[in-house]
Design an enzyme around this catalytic site. Structure first.
Site, mmCIF file in Angstrom:
data_model
loop_
_atom_site.group_PDB
_atom_site.id
_atom_site.type_symbol
_atom_site.label_atom_id
_atom_site.label_comp_id
_atom_site.label_asym_id
_atom_site.label_seq_id
_atom_site.Cartn_x
_atom_site.Cartn_y
_atom_site.Cartn_z
ATOM 1 N N GLY A 183 -6.485 -29.269 34.213
ATOM 2 C CA GLY A 183 -7.155 -28.917 35.348
ATOM 3 C C GLY A 183 -8.694 -29.174 35.337
ATOM 4 O O GLY A 183 -9.237 -29.658 34.299
ATOM 5 N N ASN A 184 -9.445 -28.442 36.090
ATOM 6 C CA ASN A 184 -11.104 -28.528 36.128
ATOM 7 C C ASN A 184 -11.663 -27.164 36.363
ATOM 8 O O ASN A 184 -10.956 -26.348 36.702
ATOM 9 C CB ASN A 184 -11.703 -29.639 36.617
ATOM 10 C CG ASN A 184 -11.269 -29.633 38.219
ATOM 11 O OD1 ASN A 184 -11.702 -28.746 38.982
ATOM 12 N ND2 ASN A 184 -10.154 -30.544 38.892
ATOM 13 N N ARG A 185 -12.777 -27.354 36.362
ATOM 14 C CA ARG A 185 -13.715 -25.710 36.408
ATOM 15 C C ARG A 185 -13.998 -25.445 37.831
ATOM 16 O O ARG A 185 -14.863 -24.663 38.242
ATOM 17 C CB ARG A 185 -14.710 -25.777 35.562
ATOM 18 C CG ARG A 185 -14.204 -25.784 33.909
ATOM 19 C CD ARG A 185 -15.542 -25.808 33.032
ATOM 20 N NE ARG A 185 -16.306 -24.622 33.194
ATOM 21 C CZ ARG A 185 -17.686 -24.878 33.117
ATOM 22 N NH1 ARG A 185 -18.040 -25.933 32.728
ATOM 23 N NH2 ARG A 185 -18.428 -23.840 33.342
ATOM 24 N N SER A 186 -13.604 -26.177 38.819
ATOM 25 C CA SER A 186 -14.000 -25.999 40.289
ATOM 26 C C SER A 186 -13.343 -24.831 40.834
ATOM 27 O O SER A 186 -12.282 -24.345 40.731
ATOM 28 C CB SER A 186 -13.692 -27.206 41.027
ATOM 29 O OG SER A 186 -14.005 -26.942 42.347
ATOM 30 N N ALA A 250 -12.378 -31.097 43.473
ATOM 31 C CA ALA A 250 -12.220 -31.686 42.560
ATOM 32 C C ALA A 250 -10.808 -32.391 42.118
ATOM 33 O O ALA A 250 -10.090 -31.438 41.863
ATOM 34 C CB ALA A 250 -12.926 -30.873 41.310
#
Ligand code: C5P
Length: 383
Positions: A183-186, A250
């Site tokens: 995943g990502n930090r958005s 994102a």
């Protein structure tokens, strides 16, 4: 009430005893999404009889009866509504509703003139069917008209009225197995702020929420998604009727080429685990290529480049590649951009010109992004 809530405003209901004979408290609470205030001697510790009026940006009285107009003209404060109004410096909008004889009675005519001379605003009354068999001037204006007058008084632009706006927000997650993902930090904060700002400007909003960490606004249609492929299918469906698509999410560029059906175990993997990733489709590029006539598409670029010239260069190359109408460029890093309440963005148009630049809260950045792109909207894709 509903129209103001849908436009993103916080609505506090002060109901008189007479109001509660017509509409039940649960209905008022459900629609306003706040507790209803009725009693002058409740909440005394927080000085509620003046606090509600002092905090208000606008007071709307709908319906305003002949009796209420008379009390207001005399400056009476024998109930919570009277106290709230006298304790407020906010604009006051009245939507009169009464029988024609009462509206045309010399006392009412004189009270209305006095109130107008004090700067009180009126919407209506309209002429039409009244409560009994009679009809004539005195019918309360339609709710949409009252809401439009209210929004105009607080200076709310309605430049997206009648438009369908689709916003993607959050960060996609690409599963590796039933419990893990890439995943990502958005957090989704900027996208949710955009959805809220578009709704406040009158748009019908669809929010495609990828694993949002913040609450979605209560009055927008939310389509929850997890992966890039799910987001692709949801946004493609919604874009079929959208005037404006804002791709704030994102989206993962790659996903694992296979998802394990059971949890991957270190006991069977040993010291190394090699993941093979395959490329996700570029949704923004595909949407831009299939754009409907008059549709405006806005992409986002979150970059870690801190040098302004190099950042702009990256942005110009990206808008060219993606084919969207605008690109919102911001820098992100370990502490910037993600899950914070503030943001700093530059908006580029297709020719690479800077058409907007803002630093501030994510809410003010959202409004400023919409200011930059709204002028490009054509006649409307559903026209
Ligand atoms: O290429 P990059 O990921 O920097 O592009 C960011 C923009 O493209 C964002 O608007 C994002 O929503 C969109 N995007 C997309 N599909 C992808 C990757 C990013 O639509 N696979």
């Amino acid at each position: 009430m509903r129209a103001l809530v849908l436009a993103g405003h916080s609505v506090q209901v002060v109901a008189t005893d007479a109001a509660l004979r017509f509409v039940g408290r649960p209905t008022l609470e459900a629609i306003s999404r706040n507790p209803v205030h009725t009693e002058l001697y409740e909440g005394v510790a927080e000085v509620r009889h003046v606090a509600i009026g002092q905090a208000a940006d606008l007071i709307v009285v709908a319906p305003a009866t002949a009796n209420f107009l008379a009390k207001l003209t005399a400056g009476m404060a024998d109930d919570l509504l009277g106290n709230t109004i006298l304790a407020s410096r906010a604009p006051l909008l009245l939507a009169p509703a009464m029988h024609t004889e009462m509206w045309q009675n010399a006392a009412t005519v004189s009270n209305v003139a006095t109130l107008r001379s004090r700067g009180v605003h009126f919407v209506g009354p309209a002429s039409g069917q009244l409560t009994g068999a009679d009809s004539g001037p005195g019918r309360m204006s339609e709710p949409d008209e009252i809401a439009a007058a209210a929004l105009a008084l607080v200076g709310a632009t309605q430049d997206l009225a009648g438009r369908h706006v689709v916003v993607t927000a959050g960060g996609t997650r690409e599963p590796l197995d039933p419990v893990r993902f890439i995943g990502n930090r958005s957090s989704g904060k900027q996208g949710v702020a955009l959805a809220l700002a578009a709704a406040a400007r009158g748009a019908q909003v669809t929010l495609i929420g990828a694993n949002l960490e913040v609450d979605a606004p209560p009055h927008v249609t939310v389509v929850p998604v997890m992966t890039a492929l799910e987001l692709s299918s949801a946004v493609t469906d919604a874009a079929a009727s959208a005037d404006l698509v804002v791709m704030a999410a994102a989206v993962a560029d790659y996903r694992p080429d296979a998802v394990a059906s059971a949890k991957i175990k270190k006991e069977t993997q040993g010291d190394e685990l090699v993941l093979r990733l395959v490329k996700n489709p570029d949704i923004l590029q595909a949407l831009s290529a299939a754009r409907l006539p008059g549709q405006v598409i806005v992409g986002f670029a979150a970059e870690t480049e801190t040098d302004r010239d190099r950042l702009l260069q990256l942005g110009r190359a990206k808008i060219e590649r993606k084919g969207c109408d605008y690109l919102v460029l911001n820098t992100v890093g370990w502490t910037e951009g993600f899950a914070t309440d503030g943001n700093a963005v530059v908006v580029l148009d297709r020719s690479g010109h800077i058409v907007g630049e803002t630093t501030g809260s994510k809410a003010s950045v959202a409004d400023s992004i919409l200011d930059s792109v709204v002028r490009a909207l054509g006649a409307g894709v559903r026209a």
